[in-house]
Design a protein around this motif. Structure first.
Motif, PDB file in Angstrom:
ATOM      1  N   PHE A  69      11.101  20.226  -4.192  1.00 24.09           N
ATOM      2  CA  PHE A  69      11.172  18.916  -3.545  1.00 24.09           C
ATOM      3  C   PHE A  69      11.832  17.924  -4.506  1.00 24.09           C
ATOM      4  N   PRO A  70      13.168  17.810  -4.468  1.00 21.48           N
ATOM      5  CA  PRO A  70      13.906  16.974  -5.427  1.00 21.48           C
ATOM      6  C   PRO A  70      13.438  15.513  -5.474  1.00 21.48           C
ATOM      7  N   GLU A  71      12.885  15.013  -4.390  1.00 18.11           N
ATOM      8  CA  GLU A  71      12.409  13.621  -4.359  1.00 18.11           C
ATOM      9  C   GLU A  71      11.222  13.389  -5.297  1.00 18.11           C
ATOM     10  N   CYS A  72      10.628  14.462  -5.790  1.00 21.11           N
ATOM     11  CA  CYS A  72       9.485  14.369  -6.714  1.00 21.11           C
ATOM     12  C   CYS A  72       9.917  14.283  -8.172  1.00 21.11           C
ATOM     13  N   LYS A  73      11.205  14.493  -8.440  1.00 20.35           N
ATOM     14  CA  LYS A  73      11.719  14.504  -9.820  1.00 20.35           C
ATOM     15  C   LYS A  73      11.401  13.188 -10.526  1.00 20.35           C
ATOM     16  N   GLY A  74      10.715  13.304 -11.665  1.00 21.04           N
ATOM     17  CA  GLY A  74      10.407  12.134 -12.479  1.00 21.04           C
ATOM     18  C   GLY A  74       9.361  11.197 -11.898  1.00 21.04           C
ATOM     19  N   TRP A  75       8.702  11.612 -10.815  1.00 21.48           N
ATOM     20  CA  TRP A  75       7.749  10.721 -10.146  1.00 21.48           C
ATOM     21  C   TRP A  75       6.380  10.831 -10.820  1.00 21.48           C
ATOM     22  N   LYS A  76       6.192  10.023 -11.870  1.00 16.03           N
ATOM     23  CA  LYS A  76       4.910   9.949 -12.581  1.00 16.03           C
ATOM     24  C   LYS A  76       4.492   8.485 -12.583  1.00 16.03           C
ATOM     25  N   LYS A  77       3.405   8.185 -11.869  1.00 15.39           N
ATOM     26  CA  LYS A  77       3.037   6.782 -11.693  1.00 15.39           C
ATOM     27  C   LYS A  77       1.532   6.591 -11.593  1.00 15.39           C
ATOM     28  N   VAL A  78       1.135   5.376 -11.935  1.00 15.60           N
ATOM     29  CA  VAL A  78      -0.220   4.887 -11.714  1.00 15.60           C
ATOM     30  C   VAL A  78      -0.132   3.905 -10.550  1.00 15.60           C
ATOM     31  N   LEU A  79      -0.985   4.090  -9.554  1.00 13.76           N
ATOM     32  CA  LEU A  79      -1.012   3.197  -8.399  1.00 13.76           C
ATOM     33  C   LEU A  79      -2.378   2.518  -8.358  1.00 13.76           C
ATOM     34  N   ILE A  80      -2.376   1.205  -8.511  1.00 11.54           N
ATOM     35  CA  ILE A  80      -3.607   0.425  -8.455  1.00 11.54           C
ATOM     36  C   ILE A  80      -3.579  -0.396  -7.167  1.00 11.54           C
ATOM     37  N   ASN A  81      -4.680  -0.366  -6.441  1.00 13.91           N
ATOM     38  CA  ASN A  81      -4.841  -1.100  -5.180  1.00 13.91           C
ATOM     39  C   ASN A  81      -3.706  -0.825  -4.187  1.00 13.91           C
ATOM     40  N   PRO A  82      -3.334   0.451  -3.989  1.00 14.79           N
ATOM     41  CA  PRO A  82      -2.224   0.723  -3.068  1.00 14.79           C
ATOM     42  C   PRO A  82      -2.596   0.434  -1.611  1.00 14.79           C
ATOM     43  N   ILE A  83      -1.570   0.053  -0.868  1.00 13.60           N
ATOM     44  CA  ILE A  83      -1.701  -0.139   0.582  1.00 13.60           C
ATOM     45  C   ILE A  83      -0.464   0.477   1.215  1.00 13.60           C
ATOM     46  N   ILE A  84      -0.672   1.390   2.147  1.00  9.89           N
ATOM     47  CA  ILE A  84       0.460   1.914   2.911  1.00  9.89           C
ATOM     48  C   ILE A  84       0.681   0.943   4.058  1.00  9.89           C
ATOM     49  N   THR A  85       1.835   0.273   4.033  1.00 10.97           N
ATOM     50  CA  THR A  85       2.106  -0.781   5.011  1.00 10.97           C
ATOM     51  C   THR A  85       2.893  -0.295   6.218  1.00 10.97           C
ATOM     52  N   GLU A  86       3.584   0.852   6.064  1.00 11.30           N
ATOM     53  CA  GLU A  86       4.351   1.401   7.189  1.00 11.30           C
ATOM     54  C   GLU A  86       4.324   2.920   7.134  1.00 11.30           C
ATOM     55  N   PHE A  87       4.226   3.518   8.319  1.00 11.36           N
ATOM     56  CA  PHE A  87       4.321   4.968   8.474  1.00 11.36           C
ATOM     57  C   PHE A  87       5.509   5.251   9.372  1.00 11.36           C
ATOM     58  N   GLY A  88       6.364   6.189   8.962  1.00 13.11           N
ATOM     59  CA  GLY A  88       7.483   6.581   9.810  1.00 13.11           C
ATOM     60  C   GLY A  88       6.989   7.333  11.036  1.00 13.11           C
ATOM     61  N   GLU A  89       7.847   7.428  12.042  1.00 15.65           N
ATOM     62  CA  GLU A  89       7.462   8.101  13.288  1.00 15.65           C
ATOM     63  C   GLU A  89       7.580   9.618  13.195  1.00 15.65           C
ATOM     64  N   GLU A  90       8.533  10.106  12.406  1.00 11.72           N
ATOM     65  CA  GLU A  90       8.725  11.551  12.281  1.00 11.72           C
ATOM     66  C   GLU A  90       7.607  12.147  11.427  1.00 11.72           C
ATOM     67  N   GLU A  91       7.078  13.281  11.886  1.00 12.25           N
ATOM     68  CA  GLU A  91       6.002  13.960  11.168  1.00 12.25           C
ATOM     69  C   GLU A  91       6.390  15.411  10.905  1.00 12.25           C
ATOM     70  N   CYS A  92       5.742  15.997   9.906  1.00  9.88           N
ATOM     71  CA  CYS A  92       5.934  17.424   9.682  1.00  9.88           C
ATOM     72  C   CYS A  92       4.649  18.027   9.116  1.00  9.88           C
ATOM     73  N   ASN A  93       4.537  19.345   9.282  1.00  8.13           N
ATOM     74  CA  ASN A  93       3.407  20.102   8.757  1.00  8.13           C
ATOM     75  C   ASN A  93       3.797  20.699   7.416  1.00  8.13           C
ATOM     76  N   GLU A  94       2.927  20.557   6.438  1.00  7.24           N
ATOM     77  CA  GLU A  94       3.099  21.178   5.124  1.00  7.24           C
ATOM     78  C   GLU A  94       1.722  21.589   4.629  1.00  7.24           C
ATOM     79  N   SER A  95       1.708  22.599   3.801  1.00  8.73           N
ATOM     80  CA  SER A  95       0.464  23.082   3.213  1.00  8.73           C
ATOM     81  C   SER A  95      -0.040  22.104   2.157  1.00  8.73           C
ATOM     82  N   GLU A  96      -1.340  21.832   2.205  1.00 12.38           N
ATOM     83  CA  GLU A  96      -1.974  20.961   1.214  1.00 12.38           C
ATOM     84  C   GLU A  96      -3.208  21.633   0.648  1.00 12.38           C
TER      85      GLU A  96
END
Length: 183
Positions: A69-96
């Motif tokens: 998943f190339p979009e994960c490259k270098g993605w190391k972050k601390v998230l404090i008090n996060p809020i998801i403000t928008e969800f896209g309409e397209e969905e997909c199934n992935e293993s978690e």
């Protein structure tokens, strides 16, 4: 310090976490402990409720997923008090999977795009639009702050099939390479 991971059945995993501010006592040490705990447990993300702290704090290092998943490259972050403000309409199934649900992996349907606002470790506001698997990782960890687990997204039939495994986790009858804490 490596902390025990709270597993399914512990009430802290079902609480909506509280916001924090820059005066939160021991925050830097807590963040450091969360990184250590996540890496020792071979996790990609860890939310504070998973170590028994009902606060809105997440650490994520998704770089290990970058090959698939190339979009994960270098993605190391601390998230404090996060809020998801928008969800896209397209969905997909992935293993978690989840450190708090050891031994369980299931396909979960989630939006492929989100917009998230959070404060970084310096309490600077960050607004990001995320796409692909990194959006999934953030949604998964964000669920922990809302008192939800990925199994809550499964069909009633799937949940029934997992009932025995979930009961075993609640009792600590799981084999993992990291310390766990039951209710």
């Amino acid at each position: 310090m490596i902390l025990p991971v709270v597993v399914y059945g512990h009430p802290v995993l079902r609480k909506v976490a509280e916001e924090i501010d820059e005066d939160y006592k021991g925050l830097k040490e807590l963040i450091d402990n969360m990184w250590q705990t996540m890496y020792k447990s071979d996790g990609v993300g860890l939310a504070a409720p998973q170590i028994g702290e009902s606060i809105r704090l997440i650490v994520i290092d998704a770089d290990v997923l970058a090959e698939d998943f190339p979009e994960c490259k270098g993605w190391k972050k601390v998230l404090i008090n996060p809020i998801i403000t928008e969800f896209g309409e397209e969905e997909c199934n992935e293993s978690e999977g989840c450190l708090s649900l050891p031994g369980i992996r299931e396909d979960v349907k989630r939006p492929t795009k989100i917009k998230v606002e959070y404060e970084d470790e310096n309490f600077e506001l960050v607004v990001e639009e995320l796409d692909g698997f990194i959006a999934r990782v953030v949604q998964h960890e964000y669920d922990h702050l809302e008192g939800k687990l990925f199994v809550d997204h499964l069909s009633p039939l799937k949940k029934r099939f997992l009932k025995g495994k979930l009961a075993a986790i609640t009792k600590g009858k799981v084999s993992v390479s990291y310390k766990i804490k039951t209710a």
